[in-house]
Design a protein around this motif. Sequence first.
Motif, PDB file in Angstrom:
ATOM      1  N   THR A  47       0.122  10.213  -0.389  1.00 18.18           N
ATOM      2  CA  THR A  47       0.112  11.146   0.728  1.00 18.18           C
ATOM      3  C   THR A  47       1.493  11.745   0.926  1.00 18.18           C
ATOM      4  N   LEU A  64       0.830  -1.201   0.000  1.00 18.31           N
ATOM      5  CA  LEU A  64       0.000   0.000   0.000  1.00 18.31           C
ATOM      6  C   LEU A  64       0.867   1.255   0.000  1.00 18.31           C
ATOM      7  N   THR A  65       1.946   1.161   0.727  1.00 18.88           N
ATOM      8  CA  THR A  65       2.777   2.358   0.848  1.00 18.88           C
ATOM      9  C   THR A  65       3.576   2.638  -0.409  1.00 18.88           C
ATOM     10  N   SER A  74      -2.080   4.797  -1.649  1.00 19.39           N
ATOM     11  CA  SER A  74      -2.464   6.086  -1.079  1.00 19.39           C
ATOM     12  C   SER A  74      -1.395   6.628  -0.150  1.00 19.39           C
ATOM     13  N   TYR A  75      -0.680   5.671   0.548  1.00 25.95           N
ATOM     14  CA  TYR A  75       0.365   6.105   1.442  1.00 25.95           C
ATOM     15  C   TYR A  75       1.389   6.907   0.654  1.00 25.95           C
TER      16      TYR A  75
END
Lengths: 174, 346
Positions: free
Chosen positions: A169, A160-161, A165-166
Amino acid sequence: LAARNISTASLTALYEKHGSTLAAYLCCRGVEFASAEDAVQQLFLKLMQAKVSMPEEPLAYLYRAVRNTSFNLRRSTRREVEMNEAENWLMEPEGRAEEVLSVQAALRDIPQEQREAVFLKVWGGMTLQEISEVLEIPMNTVASRYRYALEKLREKLHPLTNGGSYARTRKRSE
Amino acid sequence: MQGQENDPNDVEQYLKTFQLRQVRPLEICSEQNRRATASWWEKGLTTMRIPKLAFGVMLIAIIALSSGLVMVRARAGAATGRFLELKYRIGPSGLAHSGRVDICVMRVDGSQKGNTCDFVDHGREGLLLVKTRLTGKVDESAQLRIRAKYIPGDGDTEVDYSEALFKDIPEKVLPLEPSAKREFEVAGLGKIEVEGEYLDHIPPLVYRPQETLDPNPKEFRIVAPVLVRDNQVIANADGSSIDTGSPDATLMLYVPGEGRYLISEVPFESAVVGGVHLGKITFSLESHDYLLLTSMPVTVSEHVWVKHEPSFKPSEHMTRQSDARDDRVMFLVRSLKTLEQEKIGH
């Protein structure tokens, strides 16, 4: 610790500010959200009726209180102490439902002591010293647990990172 | 990304992007909690499934009925316990008293009060006075001590009923088993036979256990009278007084502050006529309506004659000390001739 009588208004303000976090903390300790919500409400209402003296910094006291509640709930209901898979105690922002599930799954997979440390640091906004007071363990132990927890979570949340989205962000913040 | 992977704060920052679920406001639960901690009657009122009026009526009915039960128990309790009924039958040598049976009841539950039993038998040829007391009880056997005195003369003989009357008479010790008969001698009269029976209550008419509801033709009976004047109770007394032979049987009812009322089976001077129906006597006197209630039918007659004497005081006319009190209700049924005397014996 210095103690003071705390008014109903102050308790209400505390509830509004920390009620959700306290309920989620109980979820983090394996209590269903509805039961956790009830337990936190009951705690505040009891505090209002009893007109008890509370420390100048009541947050650690409140967390210890709900933590004791979780022990009682476990004893009384004998429910499974692991985090309930069916319960989401994180809000689901639009388009991030799967992320929420993944984060909760990742949290569920790490030991509870480490999970508590992460929860109190990330969502409770506490310092390591404050967490040690809540959990009544040395600060070094808290720091170790927190570090181990982040390492495991980094591993589990890596897909995910990276590009998720991570990552988005991070890029926005840069 | 290498640098990012070694920075634990990246994960922390990522986790912080997720918000926690919000709990409901405290006020909502506050009302629920108020209900949870409300007193039992508040809970009852809010959860009541039947109309409150019906519930209230039911509650009142329960209280009323239970109070009634308590009253019944209290009334019975006043005369319940263990009692010994003694029947004294005067033997054939007892002249005019021969064959008569006198009855009295004493308490045998160990209390000092009420464990005596006295009576006076008015015969045409004299008076028989008997004093009995219970001094012990082993199982069902009662240890009695009896003193009896016979005073020859007519029935209206004046007698001082004090202890001095018995001072020269020795007590006779008499063990008595239930239903067994014992005898003792009374100087001047002869033998008296005694028989005992245990009871769990005091009969309403102790001296007349065979009394029927229907009065016999010569009876004039007043039991626990209540006198009502213009719907107001002015006398309410316990006890009984019965005349069984006088053709002019009369009730004298004294009420403190009111004087005495004479109510007779026969007409007499200055008396007004009243009606009798079972245990009710009605009459009008001095512009007042009276109602006399008694616990048993009074007489077979349908009429009585009534006179009010406001200035009468027992202390001036009654010879017996216990009757000569002006501060309490007193009643007596005797012949009109006896009650009109200046000095009235028992």
